[in-house]
Structures are given as structure tokens and as C-alpha cells.
Design an enzyme around this catalytic site. Structure first.
Site, short mmCIF file in Angstrom:
data_model
loop_
_atom_site.label_atom_id
_atom_site.label_comp_id
_atom_site.label_asym_id
_atom_site.label_seq_id
_atom_site.Cartn_x
_atom_site.Cartn_y
_atom_site.Cartn_z
N ARG A 119 0.87 -1.18 0.00
CA ARG A 119 0.00 0.00 0.00
C ARG A 119 0.90 1.23 0.00
O ARG A 119 1.96 1.24 0.65
CB ARG A 119 -0.91 0.02 1.24
CG ARG A 119 -1.89 1.20 1.21
CD ARG A 119 -2.68 1.34 2.50
NE ARG A 119 -3.52 2.52 2.43
CZ ARG A 119 -4.02 3.15 3.48
NH1 ARG A 119 -3.77 2.71 4.70
NH2 ARG A 119 -4.77 4.24 3.33
N HIS A 120 0.51 2.25 -0.73
CA HIS A 120 1.33 3.46 -0.85
C HIS A 120 1.64 4.09 0.51
O HIS A 120 0.96 3.83 1.52
CB HIS A 120 0.64 4.49 -1.75
CG HIS A 120 -0.68 4.97 -1.18
ND1 HIS A 120 -0.76 5.89 -0.16
CD2 HIS A 120 -1.95 4.63 -1.48
CE1 HIS A 120 -2.02 6.12 0.13
NE2 HIS A 120 -2.78 5.36 -0.65
N ASN A 147 -4.57 11.08 4.13
CA ASN A 147 -4.65 9.92 5.02
C ASN A 147 -4.73 10.35 6.48
O ASN A 147 -5.46 9.74 7.27
CB ASN A 147 -3.42 9.02 4.87
CG ASN A 147 -3.42 8.20 3.60
OD1 ASN A 147 -2.39 7.99 3.00
ND2 ASN A 147 -4.58 7.70 3.18
N GLN A 194 -9.77 9.70 -0.56
CA GLN A 194 -8.92 10.05 -1.69
C GLN A 194 -9.45 9.47 -3.00
O GLN A 194 -9.56 10.17 -3.99
CB GLN A 194 -7.49 9.55 -1.45
CG GLN A 194 -6.80 10.30 -0.34
CD GLN A 194 -5.37 9.86 -0.13
OE1 GLN A 194 -4.45 10.56 -0.51
NE2 GLN A 194 -5.19 8.71 0.48
N ARG A 206 0.65 8.89 -5.61
CA ARG A 206 1.08 8.35 -4.32
C ARG A 206 1.57 6.91 -4.45
O ARG A 206 2.50 6.50 -3.75
CB ARG A 206 -0.04 8.47 -3.28
CG ARG A 206 -1.38 7.82 -3.65
CD ARG A 206 -2.45 8.30 -2.70
NE ARG A 206 -3.75 7.67 -2.87
CZ ARG A 206 -4.70 8.12 -3.69
NH1 ARG A 206 -4.47 9.17 -4.47
NH2 ARG A 206 -5.88 7.52 -3.75
N GLU A 266 -7.03 3.10 -7.23
CA GLU A 266 -7.97 3.06 -6.11
C GLU A 266 -9.40 3.16 -6.60
O GLU A 266 -9.67 3.71 -7.68
CB GLU A 266 -7.67 4.19 -5.12
CG GLU A 266 -8.52 4.20 -3.84
CD GLU A 266 -8.39 2.92 -3.01
OE1 GLU A 266 -8.69 1.83 -3.55
OE2 GLU A 266 -8.05 3.02 -1.82
N HIS A 272 -3.34 0.68 -3.45
CA HIS A 272 -4.07 1.47 -2.46
C HIS A 272 -4.83 0.57 -1.48
O HIS A 272 -4.96 -0.62 -1.72
CB HIS A 272 -5.06 2.38 -3.18
CG HIS A 272 -4.46 3.20 -4.27
ND1 HIS A 272 -4.01 4.48 -4.08
CD2 HIS A 272 -4.20 2.89 -5.58
CE1 HIS A 272 -3.51 4.95 -5.22
NE2 HIS A 272 -3.62 4.00 -6.14
#
Length: 203
Positions: free
Chosen positions: A7-8, A14, A20, A57, A81, A153
């Protein structure tokens, strides 16, 4: 084949639980730091290629993990995402909750009852496209002996794992969304896909 899924790293959105989705938000300094720590932990892994979501990201996280490896970084739209439509940019955190639909929280608590807002993607649609990519990947004959990295994501990652866990939509989140820069390792053999490690953090 071994498949590492990350995951980024953290973004400013966040930190305040702002939705997002497809909004193209960059990593913050903490997100870059977490990615660099994770990159150091994975520096001996012999990745042959990296697949990344097209969003900044995820791409930046992928490039930090890549370090000086001379390998391709491939943008893959099926691991972007999920879209939250008209609710993108709104806050889902208890302290700053700004989402007008009181049932939106079902996305986290009762995903089988989640109804996407206007312009958004459903969990079923997310699982379909991410599973399609994963199956294509594990069936690629040229990669059977390789190790690859997927940079994606929170929800998209759970979509990738949905067919492996086979928990159905009600069990979509499992033990919960993975932390930023958490790493999951899958192994694909002729007997199927298994999870060697899930949600491991190195910081």
C-alpha cells in the site's frame, strides 16, 4: 511466482481520513520516509518488474522501493484506487465527518450493504477488475519464476486479496485496511495462490 503488494505511503489526506479515491494526492514527507524504510527492508528482493497504480502516491512509492534496480515500472489502471464519486475529498473520520449519507459508514462496517454514491464504483466492480489483473498476472508464462511488486491502495489491495481469501463482500476488509507501506506477499504455484505474509510493516 512471488508477488509483493504494497500500500502506498502516507499522504496528508490519510492523516485526516479524507476520502482520496481517484484524487491524485502526493505522498507527504512521512509517507516518503516510510517508503524509504520499507525500500531498505526489501533491498535484497530480486524484483523483475513493478506494477503500479497510475496515481502519484502509488507511483512515487513504487519508485522509492525500486531504488537503483534496472527494471520496468508499469502503470496498470486495474489497480487504481476505487472511486468515491461525489464524496471524494470529504472526511470519514469521526472528528471531522462531512459525508452527507449516514449509511456511508457501511463501506467500512457492513460492506455488503454499501451503496456507492453518485459517480462511484461498487466494491463488486473493484473486486472484478483487481481479480482480473491478478489472474492475468499469475497466468503469465514468462513470469512464473519471477518476483514482482504491485504498488496500490487500501481498498484496491483488499480487492486483489478478495479472490485469494474468498471471504465474500461481507468479509471484504478482513482484519482491517492495511497500514501505509504495509507489505503482503503472495505465492502462485500450479496449485493456486497462497498468502505467505499479510500487512507486514518495517517501521
Amino acid at each position: 511466482m512471488k508477488i509483493y503488494i504494497i500500500r502506498h505511503g502516507e499522504t496528508d489526506w490519510n492523516t485526516i481520513k479524507r476520502l482520496q479515491g481517484r484524487s491524485d494526492i502526493e505522498l507527504n514527507d512521512q509517507g516518503r520516509r516510510l517508503a524509504e524504510i520499507t525500500a531498505d527492508a526489501l533491498k535484497e528482493v530480486k524484483f523483475s518488474r513493478i506494477y503500479t497504480s497510475p496515481l502519484k502516491r502509488a507511483k512515487e512509492t513504487a519508485l522509492i522501493i525500486k531504488q537503483d534496480r534496472e527494471i520496468p515500472v508499469i502503470e496498470e489502471p486495474r489497480i487504481i484506487e476505487m472511486s468515491f464519486g461525489i464524496y471524494e475529498g470529504l472526511c470519514s473520520g469521526k472528528e471531522h465527518y462531512t459525508i452527507p449519507d449516514p449509511n456511508f459508514s457501511f463501506f467500512f462496517t457492513k460492506p455488503e450493504q454499501y451503496i456507492p454514491p453518485k459517480g462511484a464504483e461498487s466494491i463488486e466492480e473493484l473486486c472484478e477488475r483487481t481479480t482480473d489483473f491478478l489472474q492475468e498476472l499469475v497466468n503469465c508464462q514468462d513470469l512464473q519464476e519471477d518476483t514482482v511488486l504491485i504498488s496500490t491502495h487500501g481498498a484496491a489491495l483488499m480487492g486483489l486479496l478478495s479472490s485469494v481469501h474468498n471471504r465474500g463482500i461481507a468479509g471484504f476488509w478482513g482484519e482491517g485496511v492495511h497500514k501505509n507501506c504495509a507489505v503482503t506477499i503472495l505465492e502462485s504455484t500450479k496449485d493456486g495462490i497462497s498468502i505467505l505474509e499479510e500487512g507486514k510493516i518495517f517501521y
